[in-house]
Scaffold this motif. Structure first.
Motif, PDB file in Angstrom:
ATOM      1  N   ARG A  23       6.090 -44.221  82.847  1.00 40.30           N
ATOM      2  CA  ARG A  23       6.529 -43.131  83.728  1.00 40.30           C
ATOM      3  C   ARG A  23       7.977 -42.757  83.452  1.00 40.30           C
ATOM      4  O   ARG A  23       8.349 -41.584  83.480  1.00 40.30           O
ATOM      5  N   LEU A  24       8.799 -43.755  83.202  1.00 48.13           N
ATOM      6  CA  LEU A  24      10.203 -43.488  82.911  1.00 48.13           C
ATOM      7  C   LEU A  24      10.339 -42.681  81.622  1.00 48.13           C
ATOM      8  O   LEU A  24      11.112 -41.722  81.555  1.00 48.13           O
ATOM      9  N   GLU A  26       8.096 -40.705  80.232  1.00 50.79           N
ATOM     10  CA  GLU A  26       7.473 -39.387  80.322  1.00 50.79           C
ATOM     11  C   GLU A  26       8.174 -38.464  81.312  1.00 50.79           C
ATOM     12  O   GLU A  26       8.229 -37.247  81.114  1.00 50.79           O
ATOM     13  N   GLN A  27       8.693 -39.027  82.413  1.00 50.61           N
ATOM     14  CA  GLN A  27       9.233 -38.202  83.488  1.00 50.61           C
ATOM     15  C   GLN A  27      10.730 -38.375  83.709  1.00 50.61           C
ATOM     16  O   GLN A  27      11.318 -37.686  84.540  1.00 50.61           O
ATOM     17  N   ASP A  30      13.444 -39.387  87.462  1.00 53.71           N
ATOM     18  CA  ASP A  30      12.754 -38.838  88.625  1.00 53.71           C
ATOM     19  C   ASP A  30      11.325 -39.363  88.753  1.00 53.71           C
ATOM     20  O   ASP A  30      10.701 -39.207  89.804  1.00 53.71           O
ATOM     21  N   GLY A  31      10.831 -39.989  87.699  1.00 54.88           N
ATOM     22  CA  GLY A  31       9.480 -40.527  87.753  1.00 54.88           C
ATOM     23  C   GLY A  31       9.365 -41.842  88.484  1.00 54.88           C
ATOM     24  O   GLY A  31       8.257 -42.327  88.740  1.00 54.88           O
ATOM     25  N   LEU A  32      10.503 -42.438  88.839  1.00 55.90           N
ATOM     26  CA  LEU A  32      10.505 -43.720  89.532  1.00 55.90           C
ATOM     27  C   LEU A  32      11.209 -43.597  90.878  1.00 55.90           C
ATOM     28  O   LEU A  32      12.205 -42.886  91.001  1.00 55.90           O
TER      29      LEU A  32
END
Length: 232
Positions: A23-24, A26-27, A30-32
């Motif tokens: 997630r970190l 890819e995003q 803000d993904g975490l």
């Protein structure tokens, strides 16, 4: 005769951490969630442990990620589960963040880059538990030439404070200065002492051609500019 110990056989957190890492990547950040950012940071320091409970405990103890990153090592050490390595991880993350925002401030004239300056000061001072006074020294082009901490404690303690500020500005050849201090209470509203010390520093600098651009007060609830308030 000592018996060889079996390898660590606690829960396998690799799958969960791989998902956080994905997630970190890819995003971005803000993904975490906040606790996931701290959880993953701590996992790098103490990889063989489930760091989610510790991350949540730290955020609860210090009131959020800002308070956590700015907490000093002694305060961090009082949280159960925090050792030297995990404390160092928190402090290195804070140091990296401060250098990032400070670089933005140093790159342009301060008065034309005011929001970057406020972001830097808030990141470094908004959650401090002790009061800190610092002086930003500017050259004739309003570029930052020095950012110095002058004292810690209450700002109205300083009979010598004005002389020290002006002497240092003279030594550095500063064309202008900005006073900054924080209010650990969180409320950035200026006190009578804040207003008085601002007046005295401004008056002391004028005969020497040292302008006082502003006095900024930083608190967890925001900031105050004495110039914007018409007090300079």
């Amino acid at each position: 005769m000592s018996v060889p110990q079996p390898p660590f056989s606690g829960p396998d957190h690799s799958g969960h951490r791989a998902r956080l890492r994905k997630r970190l990547a890819e995003q971005g950040g803000d993904g975490l969630l906040d606790h996931e950012l701290i959880e993953y940071l701590l996992a790098l320091a103490i990889p063989r442990r489930d760091t989610k409970p510790l991350a949540k405990a730290l955020l609860a103890e210090f009131g959020g990620i800002g308070g956590l990153l700015t907490a000093d090592a002694e305060a961090l050490s009082r949280v159960s589960g925090m050792g030297e390595t995990s404390i160092a991880a928190i402090k290195i993350a804070h140091a990296a963040a401060i250098r990032l925002v400070r670089a933005e401030v140093a790159a342009k004239p301060v008065l034309a880059n005011w929001q970057a300056l406020l972001d830097y000061l808030r990141a470094d001072m908004a959650h401090r538990t002790n009061e800190c006074v610092r002086v930003l020294h500017l050259n004739a082009r309003n570029m930052l030439i020095r950012d110095e901490k002058m004292s810690e404690g209450t700002i109205d303690e300083a009979a010598v404070y004005v002389r020290e500020v002006i002497r240092r500005a003279t030594d550095l050849g500063s064309a202008a200065i900005i006073l900054v201090h924080n209010h650990p209470s969180g409320d950035p509203a200026p006190s009578r002492a804040d207003i008085e010390i601002t007046r005295r520093v401004g008056q002391a600098g004028k005969p020497l051609g040292i302008a006082l651009h502003d006095h900024i007060i930083i608190g967890a609830e925001g900031h105050s500019s004495l110039r914007a308030m018409g007090l300079i």
